[in-house]
Enzyme design. Structure first.
Site, PDB file in Angstrom:
ATOM      1  N   ARG A  42       4.456 -45.974  35.641  1.00  0.00           N
ATOM      2  CA  ARG A  42       4.276 -44.816  34.875  1.00  0.00           C
ATOM      3  C   ARG A  42       5.259 -43.877  35.245  1.00  0.00           C
ATOM      4  O   ARG A  42       5.405 -43.463  36.387  1.00  0.00           O
ATOM      5  CB  ARG A  42       2.945 -44.205  35.201  1.00  0.00           C
ATOM      6  N   SER A 111      -6.519 -46.213  27.293  1.00  0.00           N
ATOM      7  CA  SER A 111      -7.344 -45.068  28.028  1.00  0.00           C
ATOM      8  C   SER A 111      -8.491 -44.809  26.860  1.00  0.00           C
ATOM      9  O   SER A 111      -8.129 -44.487  25.658  1.00  0.00           O
ATOM     10  CB  SER A 111      -6.554 -43.869  28.281  1.00  0.00           C
ATOM     11  N   LYS A 140      -3.197 -35.566  36.831  1.00  0.00           N
ATOM     12  CA  LYS A 140      -3.111 -34.970  35.490  1.00  0.00           C
ATOM     13  C   LYS A 140      -4.114 -33.792  35.249  1.00  0.00           C
ATOM     14  O   LYS A 140      -5.208 -33.935  35.164  1.00  0.00           O
ATOM     15  CB  LYS A 140      -3.571 -36.036  34.730  1.00  0.00           C
TER      16      LYS A 140
END
Length: 221
Positions: A42, A111, A140
């Site tokens: 990521r 997701s 996040k």
């Protein structure tokens, strides 16, 4: 379609914020040695050229250990490095369009935050789902914390593996038992640990307990 359920048991998602004394490659290798079964690379701030260069190195590492590599969001990088999978969010390219880009063999993770989103993802060809955030997470800041009951409903609604993600650590992972998940996706509890290999080893044991509790319940029905 390749069965990937067992590969998702302990799904490590990288984060550069904890690199320093170790390179990301070293961190990922320690995580794999500790028992991680899948890696997602990521990188939100790298340009495509730097992301691809890093992805090729991580792909080589994962191949040596026979661990699947997912690329987060970037379809071009996933194709160029011949990743095993691509993971996209609700605000990224729709999974049916991703499938057209990557072909029939690359795995697609999506997701989701609800049963409705999960069913659409399955209809559009997703191979696995990530549901969360399950707990508050600094990784996040804008992630809404979802309910364990919602996770249970998503797992029951689809016939593809579901991975729980978001703020999962040694202390709260046990709360996910009985939901039907195939595994847990973890960022900071792995890569933020002072001993990544040990943290991964301990989390692998806990993840297996959570997943196996569901399998045992199914066997007793």
């Amino acid at each position: 379609m390749k069965s990937i359920k067992s590969d998702l048991r302990l799904y490590a998602v990288t984060d550069q914020r904890w690199t320093g004394k170790q390179s990301l490659v070293d961190q990922v290798e320690d995580a794999i040695k500790g028992g991680v079964t899948c890696v997602q690379l990521r990188e939100k701030s790298m340009d495509d050229q730097a992301f691809l260069a890093e992805a090729l190195i991580i792909k080589d590492l994962c191949q040596r250990y026979d661990i699947p590599l997912f690329i987060n969001d970037n379809v071009d990088v996933a194709i160029a490095c011949q990743a095993d999978g691509i993971h996209v969010g609700q605000e990224d390219m729709a999974s049916d369009l991703v499938r057209k880009r990557v072909g029939p063999d690359m795995l697609i993770g999506v997701s989701v935050h609800s049963v409705a989103e999960a069913l659409i993802a399955v209809e559009n060809g997703a191979d696995c789902l990530g549901y969360g955030a399950m707990f508050a997470t600094a990784t996040k800041d804008d992630a809404d914390v979802l309910t364990i009951e919602g996770l249970r409903q998503v797992c029951a609604a689809v016939d593809i593996p579901v991975v729980a993600i978001g703020g999962i650590d040694h202390e709260n992972i046990g709360q996910l038992a009985g939901t039907g998940i195939a595994g847990v996706a973890i960022i900071s509890a792995i890569f933020g640990a002072s001993d990544i290999e040990k943290a991964s080893r301990d989390l692998k044991i806990l993840a297996e307990h959570v997943v196996d509790s569901d399998l045992n319940n199914e066997g007793g029905q």
